[in-house]
Design an enzyme around this catalytic site. Structure first.
Site, PDB file in Angstrom:
ATOM      1  N   HIS A  89       3.068   3.675  -9.009  1.00  0.00           N
ATOM      2  CA  HIS A  89       2.924   2.256  -9.293  1.00  0.00           C
ATOM      3  C   HIS A  89       4.166   1.703 -10.002  1.00  0.00           C
ATOM      4  CE1 HIS A  89      -1.085   2.311  -7.803  1.00  0.00           C
ATOM      5  NE2 HIS A  89      -1.553   3.104  -8.758  1.00  0.00           N
ATOM      6  N   ASP A 123       0.829  -1.205   0.000  1.00  0.00           N
ATOM      7  CA  ASP A 123       0.000   0.000   0.000  1.00  0.00           C
ATOM      8  C   ASP A 123       0.867   1.260   0.000  1.00  0.00           C
ATOM      9  OD1 ASP A 123      -2.306   1.486   0.052  1.00  0.00           O
ATOM     10  OD2 ASP A 123      -2.617   1.299   2.207  1.00  0.00           O
ATOM     11  N   LEU A 133      11.399 -20.387  -5.198  1.00  0.00           N
ATOM     12  CA  LEU A 133      10.356 -19.550  -4.608  1.00  0.00           C
ATOM     13  C   LEU A 133       9.052 -19.659  -5.389  1.00  0.00           C
ATOM     14  CD1 LEU A 133       9.515 -17.135  -2.656  1.00  0.00           C
ATOM     15  CD2 LEU A 133      10.220 -15.635  -4.550  1.00  0.00           C
TER      16      LEU A 133
END
Length: 246
Positions: free
Chosen positions: A40, A23, A134
């Site tokens: 962003h 956020d 991962l």
């Protein structure tokens, strides 16, 4: 030297599965007099840094909340910039995903995306499917309530088709019908940006996860703050409703 310092500081007790609510991108950009799309893009660069850190420190699963089912309410220009950035990342980061042996999974209702973006998602998942390092979950058009409702629909269908007996339904079975069905439980949830709420993220999956909140906006988040969150996690006593005897 920085990477060496990080590895020295991290406690041996690290979470297997970290989930992050990223956020603050828009607010970060606005503070600099830029449009929200600028934030962003900066946030995307930070994602790459955190993924590398996770790989180098043997985190098994990393789940990133990139686009919620509620984000469609944002201005159309911002939504378009987010989706374009998502498409760009899928097309341009596959080599790096394979380089670092990362298996990519997209969780969420991708049917809302245009056909080109859906093709990019399918291709990226397919090309990294056999990577054994991962597991990187990107939550896109995802909502925890949606995930639970879809799980209920699948279970009802399985019962109606005779594949599942209603008396077999329990927590473990129900979990198998969610987006995260094949993954380890979420150990640690991190939220950046100063807000202290879950925002419809992995509602079922984080019932007993440890929570870590920071005021740092996502583009300013770094591996050192992630290290702090992991170190904080490592000293917590996880009781899961029981009692731990010293």
């Amino acid at each position: 030297m920085k990477n060496l310092k990080i590895k020295e500081k991290i406690n041996k007790k690290i979470p297997d599965h970290i989930a992050i609510i990223m956020d603050g991108n828009g607010r970060w950009a606005e503070k600099q007099g830029k449009i929200r799309a600028f934030g962003h893009k900066a946030g995307f660069e930070k994602v790459k840094e955190i993924i590398k850190f996770s790989v180098h420190n043997n985190i098994k699963v990393l789940t990133l909340y990139t686009f919620s089912s509620e984000n469609w309410k944002r201005p159309k220009s911002e939504v378009l910039s987010l989706l374009e950035l998502f498409s760009f990342a899928l097309k341009n980061e596959i080599k790096n995903l394979n380089k670092y042996n990362i298996c990519l999974k997209i969780i969420g209702d991708v049917t809302y995306f245009n056909s080109e973006l859906q093709r990019c998602i399918n291709y990226a998942e397919k090309i990294t499917l056999n990577n054994s390092g991962l597991i990187l979950n990107i939550a896109a058009n995802y909502g925890g309530k949606w995930d639970i409702v879809e799980g209920v629909k699948k279970i009802v269908s399985a019962v109606q088709d005779g594949y599942l007996n209603i008396h077999q339904i329990e927590e473990k079975i129900f979990s198998q019908y969610l987006c995260t069905n094949s993954l380890l439980p979420v150990d640690l949830v991190i939220r950046t940006g100063g807000e202290k709420r879950i925002s419809n993220f992995l509602l079922w999956q984080i019932a007993y996860s440890e929570l870590y909140f920071t005021d740092v906006l996502w583009p300013d988040f770094d591996q050192f703050i992630l290290q702090d969150a992991i170190n904080d996690f490592s000293i917590r006593k996880r009781r899961f409703g029981g009692i731990i005897k010293d």
